[in-house]
Motif scaffolding. Structure first.
Motif, mmCIF file in Angstrom:
data_model
loop_
_atom_site.group_PDB
_atom_site.id
_atom_site.type_symbol
_atom_site.label_atom_id
_atom_site.label_comp_id
_atom_site.label_asym_id
_atom_site.label_seq_id
_atom_site.Cartn_x
_atom_site.Cartn_y
_atom_site.Cartn_z
ATOM 1 N N LEU A 124 0.829 -1.208 0.000
ATOM 2 C CA LEU A 124 0.000 0.000 0.000
ATOM 3 C C LEU A 124 0.861 1.255 0.000
ATOM 4 N N GLU A 125 1.977 1.218 0.707
ATOM 5 C CA GLU A 125 2.895 2.358 0.716
ATOM 6 C C GLU A 125 3.591 2.500 -0.636
ATOM 7 N N GLN A 126 4.032 1.393 -1.182
ATOM 8 C CA GLN A 126 4.708 1.404 -2.477
ATOM 9 C C GLN A 126 3.798 1.958 -3.570
ATOM 10 N N GLN A 127 2.525 1.661 -3.482
ATOM 11 C CA GLN A 127 1.557 2.157 -4.455
ATOM 12 C C GLN A 127 1.086 3.576 -4.137
ATOM 13 N N GLN A 128 1.633 4.171 -3.087
ATOM 14 C CA GLN A 128 1.347 5.549 -2.665
ATOM 15 C C GLN A 128 -0.143 5.787 -2.432
ATOM 16 N N THR A 129 -0.769 4.843 -1.753
ATOM 17 C CA THR A 129 -2.201 4.979 -1.469
ATOM 18 C C THR A 129 -2.458 5.881 -0.271
ATOM 19 N N GLY A 130 -1.476 6.012 0.615
ATOM 20 C CA GLY A 130 -1.696 6.768 1.839
ATOM 21 C C GLY A 130 -2.526 6.002 2.853
ATOM 22 N N GLU A 131 -2.740 4.736 2.597
ATOM 23 C CA GLU A 131 -3.571 3.895 3.466
ATOM 24 C C GLU A 131 -2.718 2.806 4.097
ATOM 25 N N GLN A 132 -3.238 2.226 5.167
ATOM 26 C CA GLN A 132 -2.618 1.053 5.773
ATOM 27 C C GLN A 132 -3.675 0.253 6.501
ATOM 28 N N ILE A 133 -3.381 -1.018 6.683
ATOM 29 C CA ILE A 133 -4.288 -1.868 7.456
ATOM 30 C C ILE A 133 -3.764 -1.947 8.881
ATOM 31 N N ASP A 134 -4.647 -2.250 9.798
ATOM 32 C CA ASP A 134 -4.273 -2.322 11.206
ATOM 33 C C ASP A 134 -4.016 -3.736 11.687
ATOM 34 N N ASP A 135 -4.660 -4.702 11.032
ATOM 35 C CA ASP A 135 -4.540 -6.064 11.535
ATOM 36 C C ASP A 135 -4.889 -7.058 10.433
ATOM 37 N N VAL A 136 -4.381 -8.263 10.589
ATOM 38 C CA VAL A 136 -4.747 -9.401 9.759
ATOM 39 C C VAL A 136 -5.388 -10.415 10.694
ATOM 40 N N VAL A 137 -6.558 -10.888 10.308
ATOM 41 C CA VAL A 137 -7.292 -11.848 11.126
ATOM 42 C C VAL A 137 -7.426 -13.129 10.319
ATOM 43 N N PHE A 138 -6.986 -14.239 10.906
ATOM 44 C CA PHE A 138 -7.172 -15.538 10.292
ATOM 45 C C PHE A 138 -8.496 -16.104 10.803
ATOM 46 N N THR A 139 -9.483 -16.226 9.931
ATOM 47 C CA THR A 139 -10.756 -16.797 10.356
ATOM 48 C C THR A 139 -10.794 -18.302 10.147
ATOM 49 N N THR A 140 -9.894 -18.817 9.317
ATOM 50 C CA THR A 140 -9.649 -20.249 9.166
ATOM 51 C C THR A 140 -8.149 -20.410 8.981
ATOM 52 N N PHE A 141 -7.585 -21.414 9.639
ATOM 53 C CA PHE A 141 -6.158 -21.663 9.512
ATOM 54 C C PHE A 141 -5.939 -23.158 9.734
ATOM 55 N N VAL A 142 -5.720 -23.884 8.627
ATOM 56 C CA VAL A 142 -5.579 -25.341 8.691
ATOM 57 C C VAL A 142 -4.311 -25.748 7.965
ATOM 58 N N VAL A 143 -3.488 -26.553 8.618
ATOM 59 C CA VAL A 143 -2.305 -27.133 7.986
ATOM 60 C C VAL A 143 -2.546 -28.622 7.861
ATOM 61 N N GLN A 144 -2.504 -29.116 6.631
ATOM 62 C CA GLN A 144 -2.674 -30.552 6.385
ATOM 63 C C GLN A 144 -1.302 -31.163 6.206
ATOM 64 N N ARG A 145 -1.001 -32.146 7.035
ATOM 65 C CA ARG A 145 0.308 -32.802 6.968
ATOM 66 C C ARG A 145 0.232 -34.079 6.173
#
Length: 145
Positions: A124-145
């Motif tokens: 977002l900074e590289q694209q000069q949007t002047g915006e940023q996000i505050d957080d990333v939320v994982f609503t699903t997170f599964v690792v299959q081994r």
């Protein structure tokens, strides 16, 4: 005498409540500035599915549903405008994960979340949007081994 006191109190009561009313008027003036800060959840769809782990081992997969949290109303437009690049950065980040034990721990998920925030904000900074996000939320997170 009692009537005189009642008359004085009746005259003074409006004067006593005026400062309180003035304070509430000031609060109303400040609320539009506070309204500019919101909580906007931006879902990145579809979910991310990528292979993780060391390349010389059996394939393992990560499925993650990701939602971004922003506090400005203008952030959503910037995110949507650069969605292909943001998704690319997250796919690359998820694919770089080789330590599955760390990835499935709370500390590993937290580190991945912080790295995702940094990558998204860098775009977002590289694209000069002047915006940023505050957080990333994982609503699903599964690792299959």
């Amino acid at each position: 005498m009692s009537l005189f006191r009642l008359l004085v109190l009746t005259c003074l009561l409006p004067l006593a409540t005026t400062p309180a009313m003035a304070a509430s008027d000031n609060d109303e003036e400040e609320s539009p500035a506070e309204e500019a800060r919101i909580t906007d959840y931006i879902e990145l769809e579809p979910d991310f599915v990528t292979n993780v782990g060391a390349p010389d081992q059996q394939m393992k997969y990560l499925k993650a549903a990701v939602t971004l949290r922003a506090s400005q109303t203008t952030t959503r437009a910037a995110v949507e405008s650069h969605m292909p690049r943001l998704r690319h950065e997250l796919v690359m980040l998820f694919g770089e994960q080789t330590d599955l034990d760390l990835l499935t721990s709370n500390e590993g998920k937290q580190a991945l979340k912080e790295a995702a925030i940094q990558r998204i904000n860098a775009v977002l900074e590289q694209q000069q949007t002047g915006e940023q996000i505050d957080d990333v939320v994982f609503t699903t997170f599964v690792v299959q081994r």
